[in-house]
Design a protein around this motif. Structure first.
Motif, PDB file in Angstrom:
ATOM      1  N   TRP A  94       1.575   8.168   1.979  1.00 57.86           N
ATOM      2  CA  TRP A  94       1.299   7.340   3.157  1.00 57.86           C
ATOM      3  C   TRP A  94       1.687   8.066   4.447  1.00 57.86           C
ATOM      4  CZ3 TRP A  94      -1.365   3.397   4.838  1.00 57.86           C
ATOM      5  CH2 TRP A  94      -0.993   2.740   6.015  1.00 57.86           C
ATOM      6  N   ILE A  95       0.781   7.983   5.441  1.00 54.54           N
ATOM      7  CA  ILE A  95       1.029   8.586   6.750  1.00 54.54           C
ATOM      8  C   ILE A  95       0.990   7.467   7.792  1.00 54.54           C
ATOM      9  CG2 ILE A  95       0.370  10.384   8.363  1.00 54.54           C
ATOM     10  CD1 ILE A  95      -1.252  11.671   6.103  1.00 54.54           C
ATOM     11  N   HIS A  96       2.077   7.309   8.519  1.00 56.80           N
ATOM     12  CA  HIS A  96       2.213   6.170   9.424  1.00 56.80           C
ATOM     13  C   HIS A  96       1.302   6.278  10.655  1.00 56.80           C
ATOM     14  CE1 HIS A  96       4.415   8.221  12.676  1.00 56.80           C
ATOM     15  NE2 HIS A  96       5.140   8.828  11.745  1.00 56.80           N
ATOM     16  N   GLY A  97       1.082   5.131  11.288  1.00 56.15           N
ATOM     17  CA  GLY A  97       0.303   5.063  12.516  1.00 56.15           C
ATOM     18  C   GLY A  97       1.179   5.238  13.742  1.00 56.15           C
ATOM     19  N   GLY A  98       0.611   4.836  14.889  1.00 60.73           N
ATOM     20  CA  GLY A  98       1.295   5.039  16.164  1.00 60.73           C
ATOM     21  C   GLY A  98       0.637   6.125  16.982  1.00 60.73           C
ATOM     22  N   GLY A  99      -0.666   6.347  16.724  1.00 57.72           N
ATOM     23  CA  GLY A  99      -1.344   7.459  17.386  1.00 57.72           C
ATOM     24  C   GLY A  99      -0.706   8.763  16.935  1.00 57.72           C
ATOM     25  N   PHE A 100      -0.597   9.687  17.871  1.00 56.64           N
ATOM     26  CA  PHE A 100       0.065  10.963  17.598  1.00 56.64           C
ATOM     27  C   PHE A 100       1.380  11.071  18.360  1.00 56.64           C
ATOM     28  CE2 PHE A 100      -4.515  11.785  17.084  1.00 56.64           C
ATOM     29  CZ  PHE A 100      -4.521  12.193  15.767  1.00 56.64           C
ATOM     30  N   THR A 101       1.842   9.927  18.896  1.00 55.13           N
ATOM     31  CA  THR A 101       3.001   9.971  19.788  1.00 55.13           C
ATOM     32  C   THR A 101       4.181   9.134  19.334  1.00 55.13           C
ATOM     33  OG1 THR A 101       2.049   8.185  21.119  1.00 55.13           O
ATOM     34  CG2 THR A 101       1.574  10.446  21.813  1.00 55.13           C
ATOM     35  N   THR A 102       3.951   8.048  18.574  1.00 54.65           N
ATOM     36  CA  THR A 102       5.033   7.160  18.182  1.00 54.65           C
ATOM     37  C   THR A 102       4.893   6.786  16.715  1.00 54.65           C
ATOM     38  OG1 THR A 102       3.799   5.154  18.773  1.00 54.65           O
ATOM     39  CG2 THR A 102       5.129   6.181  20.517  1.00 54.65           C
ATOM     40  N   GLY A 103       5.801   5.924  16.243  1.00 54.09           N
ATOM     41  CA  GLY A 103       5.732   5.420  14.883  1.00 54.09           C
ATOM     42  C   GLY A 103       6.684   6.138  13.940  1.00 54.09           C
ATOM     43  N   SER A 104       6.789   5.582  12.726  1.00 58.48           N
ATOM     44  CA  SER A 104       7.634   6.186  11.699  1.00 58.48           C
ATOM     45  C   SER A 104       7.297   5.577  10.352  1.00 58.48           C
ATOM     46  CB  SER A 104       9.118   5.940  12.010  1.00 58.48           C
ATOM     47  OG  SER A 104       9.473   4.598  11.711  1.00 58.48           O
ATOM     48  N   SER A 105       7.878   6.114   9.311  1.00 58.60           N
ATOM     49  CA  SER A 105       7.622   5.625   7.956  1.00 58.60           C
ATOM     50  C   SER A 105       8.280   4.278   7.682  1.00 58.60           C
ATOM     51  CB  SER A 105       8.128   6.652   6.941  1.00 58.60           C
ATOM     52  OG  SER A 105       9.528   6.839   7.077  1.00 58.60           O
ATOM     53  N   GLN A 106       9.155   3.826   8.556  1.00 62.38           N
ATOM     54  CA  GLN A 106       9.848   2.554   8.356  1.00 62.38           C
ATOM     55  C   GLN A 106       9.467   1.541   9.431  1.00 62.38           C
ATOM     56  OE1 GLN A 106      13.642   4.636   9.270  1.00 62.38           O
ATOM     57  NE2 GLN A 106      14.222   2.735  10.284  1.00 62.38           N
ATOM     58  N   GLU A 107       8.548   1.883  10.295  1.00 58.65           N
ATOM     59  CA  GLU A 107       8.266   1.072  11.478  1.00 58.65           C
ATOM     60  C   GLU A 107       7.878  -0.356  11.132  1.00 58.65           C
ATOM     61  OE1 GLU A 107       5.440   1.276  15.463  1.00 58.65           O
ATOM     62  OE2 GLU A 107       4.952   2.478  13.710  1.00 58.65           O
ATOM     63  N   LEU A 108       7.050  -0.535  10.120  1.00 58.19           N
ATOM     64  CA  LEU A 108       6.601  -1.864   9.724  1.00 58.19           C
ATOM     65  C   LEU A 108       7.103  -2.184   8.314  1.00 58.19           C
ATOM     66  CD1 LEU A 108       2.882  -1.831  10.949  1.00 58.19           C
ATOM     67  CD2 LEU A 108       4.899  -2.677  12.150  1.00 58.19           C
ATOM     68  N   PRO A 109       7.469  -3.446   8.057  1.00 58.82           N
ATOM     69  CA  PRO A 109       7.915  -3.804   6.704  1.00 58.82           C
ATOM     70  C   PRO A 109       6.819  -3.629   5.659  1.00 58.82           C
ATOM     71  CG  PRO A 109       7.637  -5.774   8.060  1.00 58.82           C
ATOM     72  CD  PRO A 109       7.521  -4.598   8.976  1.00 58.82           C
ATOM     73  N   SER A 110       5.576  -3.645   6.105  1.00 55.89           N
ATOM     74  CA  SER A 110       4.456  -3.469   5.174  1.00 55.89           C
ATOM     75  C   SER A 110       4.431  -2.087   4.557  1.00 55.89           C
ATOM     76  CB  SER A 110       3.127  -3.733   5.895  1.00 55.89           C
ATOM     77  OG  SER A 110       3.031  -2.971   7.084  1.00 55.89           O
ATOM     78  N   TYR A 111       5.103  -1.106   5.163  1.00 52.03           N
ATOM     79  CA  TYR A 111       5.085   0.269   4.645  1.00 52.03           C
ATOM     80  C   TYR A 111       5.942   0.462   3.404  1.00 52.03           C
ATOM     81  CZ  TYR A 111       3.246   1.830   9.260  1.00 52.03           C
ATOM     82  OH  TYR A 111       2.508   2.030  10.407  1.00 52.03           O
ATOM     83  N   ASP A 112       6.785  -0.494   3.062  1.00 47.63           N
ATOM     84  CA  ASP A 112       7.680  -0.335   1.911  1.00 47.63           C
ATOM     85  C   ASP A 112       6.855  -0.141   0.639  1.00 47.63           C
ATOM     86  OD1 ASP A 112       9.316  -1.410  -0.461  1.00 47.63           O
ATOM     87  OD2 ASP A 112      10.833  -1.232   1.113  1.00 47.63           O
ATOM     88  N   GLY A 113       7.183   0.894  -0.137  1.00 51.06           N
ATOM     89  CA  GLY A 113       6.351   1.271  -1.277  1.00 51.06           C
ATOM     90  C   GLY A 113       6.733   0.675  -2.608  1.00 51.06           C
ATOM     91  N   GLU A 114       7.770  -0.169  -2.652  1.00 53.23           N
ATOM     92  CA  GLU A 114       8.276  -0.650  -3.945  1.00 53.23           C
ATOM     93  C   GLU A 114       7.232  -1.440  -4.738  1.00 53.23           C
ATOM     94  OE1 GLU A 114      11.162  -4.226  -4.963  1.00 53.23           O
ATOM     95  OE2 GLU A 114      12.323  -2.506  -4.232  1.00 53.23           O
ATOM     96  N   ASN A 115       6.608  -2.416  -4.097  1.00 56.13           N
ATOM     97  CA  ASN A 115       5.677  -3.281  -4.839  1.00 56.13           C
ATOM     98  C   ASN A 115       4.446  -2.523  -5.317  1.00 56.13           C
ATOM     99  OD1 ASN A 115       7.322  -5.491  -4.559  1.00 56.13           O
ATOM    100  ND2 ASN A 115       6.257  -6.322  -2.790  1.00 56.13           N
ATOM    101  N   LEU A 116       3.950  -1.621  -4.483  1.00 53.29           N
ATOM    102  CA  LEU A 116       2.777  -0.843  -4.863  1.00 53.29           C
ATOM    103  C   LEU A 116       3.091   0.064  -6.052  1.00 53.29           C
ATOM    104  CD1 LEU A 116      -0.179  -0.403  -3.983  1.00 53.29           C
ATOM    105  CD2 LEU A 116       0.630   1.479  -2.537  1.00 53.29           C
ATOM    106  N   ALA A 117       4.264   0.698  -6.009  1.00 54.29           N
ATOM    107  CA  ALA A 117       4.671   1.566  -7.122  1.00 54.29           C
ATOM    108  C   ALA A 117       4.803   0.768  -8.404  1.00 54.29           C
ATOM    109  CB  ALA A 117       5.989   2.261  -6.779  1.00 54.29           C
ATOM    110  N   LYS A 118       5.384  -0.430  -8.297  1.00 53.84           N
ATOM    111  CA  LYS A 118       5.616  -1.258  -9.475  1.00 53.84           C
ATOM    112  C   LYS A 118       4.312  -1.778 -10.049  1.00 53.84           C
ATOM    113  CE  LYS A 118       8.654  -5.022 -10.998  1.00 53.84           C
ATOM    114  NZ  LYS A 118       9.632  -4.176 -11.684  1.00 53.84           N
TER     115      LYS A 118
END
Length: 531
Positions: free
Chosen positions: A129-153
């Motif tokens: 997964w590559i986060h959004g925020g254009g090319f200037t902001t954002g992070s891998s934890q920015e939104l709670p939807s980015y959490d990978g636990e449920n998808l992995a499970k």
């Protein structure tokens, strides 16, 4: 006796049915740089903040230094500094998106991993997964939807996400000032490549298959997916791609422009070319301010010269440098580079239109038509007819102005260009589902599909409402992404047959409470857009 039964029950609950397992010897695995320790939550091994690279400012990413012992990796690492510090937020939309801004540090090249197993001999598909925020902001934890636990499970897949350099730190072109800065114009992209190289070397230790990696991202993350697809040196590091609301058709800057911006930056900082290394020690806030001034200066110069400047002016992002990125992203040459990569792409129905405030939701047809007239002039009637043709189920007149025409045209253009190569399959979607939160105000807003992709409805009730229909749709959407990651085909029994896209059938999966496949319905709307 009752007390003893209670203690026995408590012991069984804590030991036999514990939701989380932690400890010095829990979830320990190897990386090329040393051992890491995570934790296990609901059966998913979780690792956060592992260094995948390191770098001096404006220099190439290098492998991280080895460490001794076991590195604790249980919390997210630092995020890239923001060009403008966040000192206030809009209360309502912040509630809906529920941001986690994290803490900043220029040493931000970190990777997170969620996996069902680390020593069971399995080679699971990897979803990067590559986060959004254009090319200037954002992070891998920015939104709670980015959490990978449920998808992995749910999918028995390995989910990976990353932080990387952004804004001026990732895209200032100092190539005119020495060999070590030769590729500085695209360092952010090279960071992503370094993360993919880390996956190739290390992911088997996390139960993943380095030969089955799907890159996926939304908005700026989708644009980064496109950038990696147009990057010759990234070939072989990933095998499938998903672009969610990220098909930006804006041309990348050329070398002449990026070097002019850099020259203006060092001028602002009073640094001479022969002393260019001084730029590595400038405080970030001062550096960022100089960068913003330089962007405006060069943008104003180009306007005076009659050159086209899109939107509010120039910004940070990848550029054509002749080596890392030799081609424009929507060029035939770029499409040819990734023709063997299956692609899944699409947009949401409303994207940013909910923030435009065209007309209030209670507006009459006459009030809505007047607003349409102000935008489309003598094409107003054609616009109304095109909207009704594309979206015959519109219930309120105001909804005629809520249709996204910013992101979708680029997605269709990319789907047409990619599918025309006659190589790997292309699949197209539109996310139509309307969120009930805030009296339905946020509709299918930009980012709305992400909780459904990650099967994270419970984590994102502020955005989705958390009602049964959201859970039902998330089960379908997440399974489609999982199947695509596994074998390049998103079809599954919970959806109607999803045909491969081409410019003739224009087959598009519409995700809603009832999912349907339709041909492109908005061609007439596209005809009304400025050429």
């Amino acid at each position: 006796m009752k007390k003893m039964r209670f203690l026995a029950l408590l012991f069984v609950t804590q030991v036999g049915f514990s939701q989380i397992q932690t400890g010095e010897n829990v979830a320990v695995t190897n990386t090329e740089s040393g051992k890491v320790r995570g934790y296990i939550h609901k059966g998913i091994y979780t690792y956060k903040g592992i260094p995948y690279a390191e770098a001096k400012r404006f220099e190439l990413p290098q492998k991280p230094k080895n460490w001794s012992g076991i590195r604790s990796s249980m919390e997210y690492g630092p995020v890239a500094p923001l060009p403008t510090p966040t000192t206030s937020v809009m209360d309502e939309s912040e509630f809906v998106f529920n941001h986690d801004w994290g803490f900043t540090n220029e040493d931000c090249m970190r990777i997170n991993v969620w996996t069902p197993g680390i020593s069971d001999g399995k080679k699971r598909p990897v979803m990067f997964w590559i986060h959004g925020g254009g090319f200037t902001t954002g992070s891998s934890q920015e939104l709670p939807s980015y959490d990978g636990e449920n998808l992995a499970k749910k999918g028995d897949v390995v989910v990976v996400s990353i932080n990387h350099r952004l804004n001026i730190l990732g895209y200032l072109d100092l190539s005119a000032y020495g060999e070590k800065y030769k590729k500085s114009a695209n360092l952010s992209v090279l960071d992503m490549k370094a993360a993919l190289e880390w996956v190739k070397v290390n992911i088997e230790n996390f139960g993943g298959d380095p030969n089955n990696v799907t890159i996926f991202g939304q908005s700026g993350g989708g644009a980064k997916v496109n950038t990696l697809m147009a990057m010759p040196s990234a070939s072989g590091l990933f095998h499938k791609a998903v672009n969610q609301s990220g098909s930006f058709r804006t041309a990348m800057l050329d070398k002449e422009t990026t070097q002019a911006i850099a020259a203006e930056v060092i001028k602002e900082l009073s640094i001479s070319p022969e002393n260019i290394d001084e730029i590595q020690n400038v405080p970030f806030e001062k550096l960022s301010m100089a960068g913003n001034k330089a962007l405006k200066t060069i943008s104003d110069q180009q306007k005076k010269q009659g050159k086209p400047v899109i939107g509010f002016g120039l910004g940070w992002g990848p550029s054509i440098d002749g080596e890392v990125l030799p081609y424009q992203l929507f060029s035939n040459e770029a499409f040819e580079l990734s023709k063997e990569i299956p692609l899944l792409l699409g947009t949401t129905k409303n994207e940013f239109t909910v923030f435009f405030g065209n007309v209030p939701p209670t507006s009459t047809y006459e009030q809505t038509y007047a607003a349409i007239k102000r935008t489309y002039g003598d094409k107003a009637d054609a616009y109304v007819a095109a909207v009704k043709k594309a979206y015959p189920d519109i219930k309120k007149p105001s909804e005629m102005l809520d249709i996204d025409m910013m992101f979708r045209p680029g997605a269709v253009a990319q789907a047409n260009g990619k599918s025309a190569l006659g190589a790997a399959n292309t699949y197209m979607y539109m996310f139509d589902w309307q969120s009930p939160i805030m009296d339905g105000k946020y509709k299918a807003v930009h980012c709305m599909e992400i909780p459904f992709v990650f099967d994270n409805i419970a984590r994102c009730e502020e955005m989705t409402g958390g009602f049964p229909d959201a859970y039902a749709l998330a089960s379908k959407v997440s399974q489609a992404w999982i199947n695509f990651a596994k074998n390049g085909d998103p079809n599954h029994k919970g959806l109607p047959k999803w045909p491969v896209y081409n410019a003739q059938n224009t087959a598009t999966m519409h995700f809603d409470n009832t999912c349907t496949v339709k041909p492109q319905m908005d061609k007439d709307l596209f005809e009304l857009l400025p050429k």
